[in-house]
Write a protein that holds these residues in place. Structure first.
Motif, short mmCIF file in Angstrom:
data_model
loop_
_atom_site.label_atom_id
_atom_site.label_comp_id
_atom_site.label_asym_id
_atom_site.label_seq_id
_atom_site.Cartn_x
_atom_site.Cartn_y
_atom_site.Cartn_z
N GLN A 1 0.85 -1.19 0.00
CA GLN A 1 0.00 0.00 0.00
C GLN A 1 0.89 1.24 0.00
N GLY A 2 0.89 1.99 -1.05
CA GLY A 2 1.66 3.22 -1.11
C GLY A 2 3.16 2.98 -1.22
N ASN A 3 3.92 3.91 -0.72
CA ASN A 3 5.37 3.88 -0.81
C ASN A 3 5.92 2.84 0.16
N GLY A 4 6.64 1.86 -0.35
CA GLY A 4 7.18 0.79 0.47
C GLY A 4 8.54 1.10 1.07
N LEU A 5 9.14 2.24 0.71
CA LEU A 5 10.45 2.61 1.23
C LEU A 5 10.30 3.71 2.26
N LYS A 6 10.81 3.47 3.47
CA LYS A 6 10.65 4.43 4.56
C LYS A 6 11.75 5.49 4.57
N CYS A 7 13.01 5.05 4.56
CA CYS A 7 14.12 5.99 4.60
C CYS A 7 15.40 5.25 4.20
#
Length: 154
Positions: free
Chosen positions: A6-12
């Motif tokens: 769901q949405g962007n799978g990369l946090k940082c």
């Protein structure tokens, strides 16, 4: 558990790997110029030094025997850096690095993106630093910073 992304799978970005000739020497340079500390205990026999940035990300200084090539040319032929560090009090850092003899390029006011400058580590790796001064400082302080850094003639 399997599920649909769901949405962007990369946090940082948690780690960055930088090629260096001598991890101990490089670690001392990062300590002296930026105040970085070791993220994990370091041994002189190690093939890397792991430094911690102020918000927890790790900078891995990895020993290499190969070519050190941390830059790449953009379409116009300018040698690009691979990452930009966000900083606060860019004028203090700029003066500190100049005083320490660090190789830096000219300051650049990138408008709404902030103030930037490029610096090089002892192995020739190219990095960029940025402070979006108008986002974090009062307008009168922004003017003082720009006057200090760019010596505007008014």
């Amino acid at each position: 558990m399997s599920g649909k992304l769901q949405g962007n799978g990369l946090k940082c970005i948690c780690s960055v790997y930088v090629p260096v000739r001598d991890p101990a020497k490089s670690a001392r340079w990062w300590q002296r110029n930026f105040g970085l500390e070791f993220a994990v205990p370091f041994s002189e026999e190690s093939d890397q030094a792991i430094m911690k940035l102020s918000e927890g990300q790790w900078l891995h200084l990895v020993q290499t025997e190969g070519q050190i090539d941390n830059q790449f040319p953009n379409k116009a032929g300018y040698e690009m850096f691979r990452l930009t560090f966000e900083v606060r009090e860019i004028e203090v850092l700029h003066d500190h690095l100049l005083g320490n003899g660090v190789q830096i390029e000219e300051l650049e006011d990138r408008g709404s993106c902030g103030i930037n400058f490029v610096f090089y580590d002892p192995d020739g790796n190219k990095f960029d630093v940025n402070e979006n001064v108008s986002m974090y400082r009062a307008p009168e302080e922004v003017e003082k910073v720009k006057n200090h850094l760019f010596a505007y003639a008014r």
